[in-house]
Motif scaffolding. Structure first.
Motif, PDB file in Angstrom:
ATOM      1  N   MET A  24       0.830  -1.197   0.000  1.00  0.00           N
ATOM      2  CA  MET A  24       0.000   0.000   0.000  1.00  0.00           C
ATOM      3  C   MET A  24       0.872   1.258   0.000  1.00  0.00           C
ATOM      4  N   ARG A  25       0.290   2.332  -0.450  1.00  0.00           N
ATOM      5  CA  ARG A  25       0.894   3.648  -0.261  1.00  0.00           C
ATOM      6  C   ARG A  25       0.402   4.183   1.081  1.00  0.00           C
ATOM      7  N   VAL A  26       1.306   4.328   2.047  1.00  0.00           N
ATOM      8  CA  VAL A  26       0.922   4.664   3.409  1.00  0.00           C
ATOM      9  C   VAL A  26       1.501   6.025   3.787  1.00  0.00           C
ATOM     10  N   PHE A  27       0.632   6.903   4.264  1.00  0.00           N
ATOM     11  CA  PHE A  27       1.039   8.206   4.772  1.00  0.00           C
ATOM     12  C   PHE A  27       1.153   8.110   6.285  1.00  0.00           C
ATOM     13  N   VAL A  28       2.337   8.445   6.822  1.00  0.00           N
ATOM     14  CA  VAL A  28       2.604   8.298   8.247  1.00  0.00           C
ATOM     15  C   VAL A  28       2.952   9.651   8.845  1.00  0.00           C
ATOM     16  N   THR A  29       2.178  10.097   9.827  1.00  0.00           N
ATOM     17  CA  THR A  29       2.571  11.268  10.603  1.00  0.00           C
ATOM     18  C   THR A  29       3.387  10.782  11.802  1.00  0.00           C
ATOM     19  N   GLY A  30       4.290  11.635  12.284  1.00  0.00           N
ATOM     20  CA  GLY A  30       5.183  11.183  13.351  1.00  0.00           C
ATOM     21  C   GLY A  30       6.180  10.160  12.863  1.00  0.00           C
ATOM     22  N   ALA A  31       6.494  10.194  11.580  1.00  0.00           N
ATOM     23  CA  ALA A  31       7.297   9.147  10.951  1.00  0.00           C
ATOM     24  C   ALA A  31       8.743   9.116  11.428  1.00  0.00           C
ATOM     25  N   SER A  32       9.231  10.215  11.998  1.00  0.00           N
ATOM     26  CA  SER A  32      10.617  10.227  12.475  1.00  0.00           C
ATOM     27  C   SER A  32      10.696  10.132  13.995  1.00  0.00           C
ATOM     28  N   GLY A  33       9.556   9.903  14.657  1.00  0.00           N
ATOM     29  CA  GLY A  33       9.534   9.799  16.108  1.00  0.00           C
ATOM     30  C   GLY A  33      10.001   8.443  16.603  1.00  0.00           C
ATOM     31  N   TRP A  34       9.962   8.274  17.915  1.00  0.00           N
ATOM     32  CA  TRP A  34      10.456   7.036  18.548  1.00  0.00           C
ATOM     33  C   TRP A  34       9.704   5.810  18.037  1.00  0.00           C
ATOM     34  N   ILE A  35       8.383   5.861  18.065  1.00  0.00           N
ATOM     35  CA  ILE A  35       7.598   4.739  17.550  1.00  0.00           C
ATOM     36  C   ILE A  35       7.505   4.816  16.030  1.00  0.00           C
ATOM     37  N   GLY A  36       7.277   6.011  15.509  1.00  0.00           N
ATOM     38  CA  GLY A  36       7.067   6.164  14.082  1.00  0.00           C
ATOM     39  C   GLY A  36       8.224   5.702  13.225  1.00  0.00           C
ATOM     40  N   SER A  37       9.450   5.973  13.664  1.00  0.00           N
ATOM     41  CA  SER A  37      10.604   5.546  12.858  1.00  0.00           C
ATOM     42  C   SER A  37      10.695   4.024  12.784  1.00  0.00           C
ATOM     43  N   ALA A  38      10.325   3.341  13.875  1.00  0.00           N
ATOM     44  CA  ALA A  38      10.314   1.876  13.848  1.00  0.00           C
ATOM     45  C   ALA A  38       9.183   1.353  12.981  1.00  0.00           C
ATOM     46  N   VAL A  39       8.034   2.044  12.999  1.00  0.00           N
ATOM     47  CA  VAL A  39       6.921   1.647  12.148  1.00  0.00           C
ATOM     48  C   VAL A  39       7.287   1.805  10.674  1.00  0.00           C
ATOM     49  N   VAL A  40       7.936   2.906  10.328  1.00  0.00           N
ATOM     50  CA  VAL A  40       8.372   3.102   8.945  1.00  0.00           C
ATOM     51  C   VAL A  40       9.305   1.977   8.513  1.00  0.00           C
ATOM     52  N   ASP A  41      10.251   1.609   9.362  1.00  0.00           N
ATOM     53  CA  ASP A  41      11.159   0.499   9.041  1.00  0.00           C
ATOM     54  C   ASP A  41      10.377  -0.782   8.760  1.00  0.00           C
ATOM     55  N   ASP A  83       3.705  19.872   9.509  1.00  0.00           N
ATOM     56  CA  ASP A  83       3.507  19.480  10.898  1.00  0.00           C
ATOM     57  C   ASP A  83       2.008  19.383  11.172  1.00  0.00           C
ATOM     58  N   LEU A  84       1.638  19.184  12.454  1.00  0.00           N
ATOM     59  CA  LEU A  84       0.233  18.977  12.786  1.00  0.00           C
ATOM     60  C   LEU A  84      -0.617  20.223  12.589  1.00  0.00           C
ATOM     61  N   ASP A  85       0.001  21.382  12.518  1.00  0.00           N
ATOM     62  CA  ASP A  85      -0.750  22.612  12.273  1.00  0.00           C
ATOM     63  C   ASP A  85      -1.011  22.860  10.790  1.00  0.00           C
ATOM     64  N   ASP A  86      -0.342  22.097   9.947  1.00  0.00           N
ATOM     65  CA  ASP A  86      -0.489  22.248   8.496  1.00  0.00           C
ATOM     66  C   ASP A  86      -1.593  21.301   8.021  1.00  0.00           C
ATOM     67  N   LEU A  87      -2.838  21.682   8.258  1.00  0.00           N
ATOM     68  CA  LEU A  87      -3.948  20.787   7.945  1.00  0.00           C
ATOM     69  C   LEU A  87      -4.126  20.573   6.445  1.00  0.00           C
ATOM     70  N   ASP A  88      -3.789  21.571   5.634  1.00  0.00           N
ATOM     71  CA  ASP A  88      -3.861  21.386   4.181  1.00  0.00           C
ATOM     72  C   ASP A  88      -2.861  20.317   3.732  1.00  0.00           C
ATOM     73  N   GLY A  89      -1.657  20.361   4.315  1.00  0.00           N
ATOM     74  CA  GLY A  89      -0.656  19.361   3.974  1.00  0.00           C
ATOM     75  C   GLY A  89      -1.063  17.968   4.424  1.00  0.00           C
ATOM     76  N   ILE A  90      -1.656  17.871   5.590  1.00  0.00           N
ATOM     77  CA  ILE A  90      -2.139  16.574   6.082  1.00  0.00           C
ATOM     78  C   ILE A  90      -3.247  16.045   5.171  1.00  0.00           C
ATOM     79  N   ARG A  91      -4.135  16.927   4.759  1.00  0.00           N
ATOM     80  CA  ARG A  91      -5.212  16.509   3.850  1.00  0.00           C
ATOM     81  C   ARG A  91      -4.646  15.987   2.533  1.00  0.00           C
ATOM     82  N   LEU A  92      -3.676  16.697   1.979  1.00  0.00           N
ATOM     83  CA  LEU A  92      -3.083  16.256   0.717  1.00  0.00           C
ATOM     84  C   LEU A  92      -2.355  14.932   0.874  1.00  0.00           C
ATOM     85  N   GLY A  93      -1.674  14.754   2.016  1.00  0.00           N
ATOM     86  CA  GLY A  93      -1.001  13.487   2.257  1.00  0.00           C
ATOM     87  C   GLY A  93      -1.981  12.337   2.351  1.00  0.00           C
ATOM     88  N   ALA A  94      -3.117  12.568   3.020  1.00  0.00           N
ATOM     89  CA  ALA A  94      -4.133  11.522   3.147  1.00  0.00           C
ATOM     90  C   ALA A  94      -4.801  11.232   1.806  1.00  0.00           C
TER      91      ALA A  94
END
Length: 298
Positions: free
Chosen positions: A1-18, A51-62
């Motif tokens: 799948m094409r998956v959009f991940v927020t928090g992708a570089s965080g502690w949990i997120g980076s492991a999820v991306v891997d 970032d989380l305040d960029d709702l237009d960017g989040i919408r486009l990513g989704a």
């Protein structure tokens, strides 16, 4: 799948991306900084800056994704209102974007505060409703989108997702012990924290993406409950410090803002999750990680 991940570089997120990349998914990660973007690109992930305040960017990513995994959170303990508002805005935006598509929407939540007097289970609904609730009440908000044609799934993480490099709650408790010269626990130390190793949590997320039906609540819990006394004793061994009980009324003055949280019983089970996903945690336990030096020490 094409998956959009927020928090992708965080502690949990980076492991999820891997984990997602290793299992053949295409990942686009939301990145706030050049450093985060470079780390994601080095792994082979695509990057959407914002970032989380960029709702237009989040919408486009989704919109561009076949699934969304929302792991980002501001975690501003000094301004919970702003943190909750940003979280709710992001979840509302993602849900509205995915509505009617049957696409998966997995979001981070937690097992803390679900029950009193017994371990929390996947069948326990979150008591957090509305924008003023913890995390902006976003678990319930996301699950409401099931009726609007979204495969919403709650990812409830243990209070400690541990491993080498963890900068979360246990690292803060260890830092307090080092600073004060004593490893402390509140009261009789019998209250418990659920725990999971970071790699096991990431594997659960990937399995949830593939298998969890709409409306599922998944528990990233490998250990139902590790007592706070056992945690303090392991930190004491790591730093060669004395271990002592402190009055729960003094927990906040000793541990700072984390004191109240460390005094809570936050046990949880994951029986439903294991059976649903075929997930079996295999990583080190929390005490094994502390003893192995994951949080520093001698």
């Amino acid at each position: 799948m094409r998956v959009f991940v927020t928090g992708a570089s965080g502690w949990i997120g980076s492991a999820v991306v891997d984990e997602l990349l290793a299992t053949g998914h295409e990942v686009t990660g939301l990145a706030r900084s050049d450093t985060s973007a470079a780390a994601l690109e080095a792994k082979g992930a695509l990057v959407r800056r914002g970032d989380l305040d960029d709702l237009d960017g989040i919408r486009l990513g989704a919109e561009a994704a076949e699934a969304v995994i929302h792991l980002a959170n501001k975690h501003d303990w000094a301004d919970q209102a702003a943190t909750n508002a940003a979280e709710r805005g992001a979840v509302q935006t993602i849900g509205d974007t995915l509505a009617g598509s049957s696409r998966p929407f997995l979001l981070a939540s937690g097992v803390a505060g679900l029950t009193l007097g017994r371990p929390a289970t996947e069948n326990d609904p979150s008591p957090a409703h509305g924008p003023d609730a913890p995390r902006g009440g976003t678990e319930n908000l996301a699950l409401e989108f099931v009726e609007r044609g979204v495969r919403s799934v709650s990812l409830r993480f243990s209070p400690t997702v541990h491993g080498a490099g963890d900068h979360g709650f246990v690292s803060i408790i260890a830092a307090v012990a080092k600073e004060k010269g004593v490893s402390a626990y509140p009261g009789d130390g019998t209250n418990r924290w659920a725990a999971v190793h970071r790699t096991d949590a990431a594997r659960m997320v990937a399995l949830g993406l593939e298998k969890a039906p709409a409306g599922s609540r998944l528990h990233a819990v490998a250990e139902e409950g590790v007592t706070t006394r056992a945690i303090a004793e392991a930190i004491g061994r790591a730093y060669d410090l004395p271990v002592t009980s402190i009055d729960p009324a003094e927990a906040q003055s000793h541990f700072g803002w984390l004191g109240t949280f460390f005094s809570l019983d936050l046990a949880a089970t994951s029986t439903v999750t294991r059976e649903l996903l075929g997930w079996t945690p295999t990583g080190p336990t929390l005490l094994e990680d502390i003893d192995a030096g994951a949080y520093g020490g001698r």
